[in-house]
Design a protein around this motif. Structure first.
Motif, PDB file in Angstrom:
ATOM      1  N   ASP A 260       0.763  -1.315  -0.069  1.00 53.08           N
ATOM      2  CA  ASP A 260      -0.013   0.064   0.203  1.00 53.08           C
ATOM      3  C   ASP A 260       0.865   1.299  -0.038  1.00 53.08           C
ATOM      4  OD1 ASP A 260      -2.345  -1.490  -0.095  1.00 53.08           O
ATOM      5  OD2 ASP A 260      -2.902  -0.996   2.203  1.00 53.08           O
ATOM      6  N   LYS A 261       0.458   2.303  -0.618  1.00 47.26           N
ATOM      7  CA  LYS A 261       1.140   3.556  -0.447  1.00 47.26           C
ATOM      8  C   LYS A 261       0.393   4.479   0.564  1.00 47.26           C
ATOM      9  CE  LYS A 261       3.416   2.339  -4.207  1.00 47.26           C
ATOM     10  NZ  LYS A 261       4.869   1.766  -3.817  1.00 47.26           N
ATOM     11  N   LEU A 262       1.270   5.485   1.413  1.00 47.92           N
ATOM     12  CA  LEU A 262       0.979   6.180   2.289  1.00 47.92           C
ATOM     13  C   LEU A 262       1.499   7.451   1.914  1.00 47.92           C
ATOM     14  CD1 LEU A 262       1.638   4.093   5.720  1.00 47.92           C
ATOM     15  CD2 LEU A 262      -0.571   4.251   4.107  1.00 47.92           C
ATOM     16  N   ILE A 263       0.943   8.631   2.105  1.00 46.33           N
ATOM     17  CA  ILE A 263       1.358   9.928   1.831  1.00 46.33           C
ATOM     18  C   ILE A 263       1.390  10.640   3.256  1.00 46.33           C
ATOM     19  CG2 ILE A 263      -1.041  10.676   1.603  1.00 46.33           C
ATOM     20  CD1 ILE A 263       0.334  12.808  -0.526  1.00 46.33           C
TER      21      ILE A 263
ATOM     22  N   GLY B 139       4.104  15.286   2.210  1.00 49.95           N
ATOM     23  CA  GLY B 139       3.770  15.423   0.856  1.00 49.95           C
ATOM     24  C   GLY B 139       4.478  14.161   0.014  1.00 49.95           C
ATOM     25  N   GLU B 140       5.357  13.493   0.691  1.00 50.12           N
ATOM     26  CA  GLU B 140       6.146  12.376  -0.043  1.00 50.12           C
ATOM     27  C   GLU B 140       5.228  11.369   0.069  1.00 50.12           C
ATOM     28  OE1 GLU B 140       9.096  11.973  -1.893  1.00 50.12           O
ATOM     29  OE2 GLU B 140       8.945  14.193  -1.873  1.00 50.12           O
ATOM     30  N   VAL B 141       5.488  10.238  -0.754  1.00 49.20           N
ATOM     31  CA  VAL B 141       4.725   9.091  -0.664  1.00 49.20           C
ATOM     32  C   VAL B 141       5.680   7.690  -0.439  1.00 49.20           C
ATOM     33  CG1 VAL B 141       3.365   7.143  -2.148  1.00 49.20           C
ATOM     34  CG2 VAL B 141       3.070   9.530  -2.382  1.00 49.20           C
ATOM     35  N   TYR B 142       5.354   6.856   0.673  1.00 49.85           N
ATOM     36  CA  TYR B 142       5.952   5.897   1.044  1.00 49.85           C
ATOM     37  C   TYR B 142       5.227   4.547   0.896  1.00 49.85           C
ATOM     38  CZ  TYR B 142       8.774   9.830   3.213  1.00 49.85           C
ATOM     39  OH  TYR B 142       9.327  10.764   3.267  1.00 49.85           O
TER      40      TYR B 142
ATOM     41  N   GLN C 299       5.839  -2.187   8.808  1.00 48.40           N
ATOM     42  CA  GLN C 299       7.033  -1.468   8.407  1.00 48.40           C
ATOM     43  C   GLN C 299       6.400  -0.643   7.575  1.00 48.40           C
ATOM     44  OE1 GLN C 299       9.298  -4.453   6.695  1.00 48.40           O
ATOM     45  NE2 GLN C 299      10.003  -5.077   8.619  1.00 48.40           N
ATOM     46  N   LEU C 300       7.201   0.726   7.379  1.00 51.67           N
ATOM     47  CA  LEU C 300       7.375   1.566   6.458  1.00 51.67           C
ATOM     48  C   LEU C 300       8.306   1.837   5.806  1.00 51.67           C
ATOM     49  CD1 LEU C 300       5.102   3.419   4.717  1.00 51.67           C
ATOM     50  CD2 LEU C 300       5.581   5.326   6.494  1.00 51.67           C
TER      51      LEU C 300
END
Length: 78
Positions: A10-13, A24-27, A39-40
């Motif tokens: 999944d993507k988290l902003i 504003g970055e996506v992790y 974990q991220l």
């Protein structure tokens, strides 16, 4: 895990950054530990921090004097 929960890849902003995570970055979500922790990923070489998902939201908490703010908050990208 409950419906609409976080899954690997999944993507988290980042919605509130700190010294380690930029607003504003996506992790990308890495390995799921349980329904509260996962974990991220922070880079392409398997660096990661452990994230908490609870009533406060989705966040990484730092107990260190090197982080300007001790928490970085995230939202899941739909």
């Amino acid at each position: 895990m409950k419906e609409n929960s976080i899954h690997t890849e999944d993507k988290l902003i980042c919605i509130q950054g700190n010294s380690y995570y930029s607003e504003g970055e996506v992790y990308t979500v890495g390995r799921i530990v349980n329904d509260k922790y996962f974990q991220l990923l922070t880079s392409g070489n398997d660096d990661h921090w452990y994230v908490t998902s609870d009533d406060q939201g989705i966040y990484v908490s730092f107990d260190t004097s090197t982080a300007t703010n001790n928490k970085a908050f995230f939202d899941k990208i739909a």
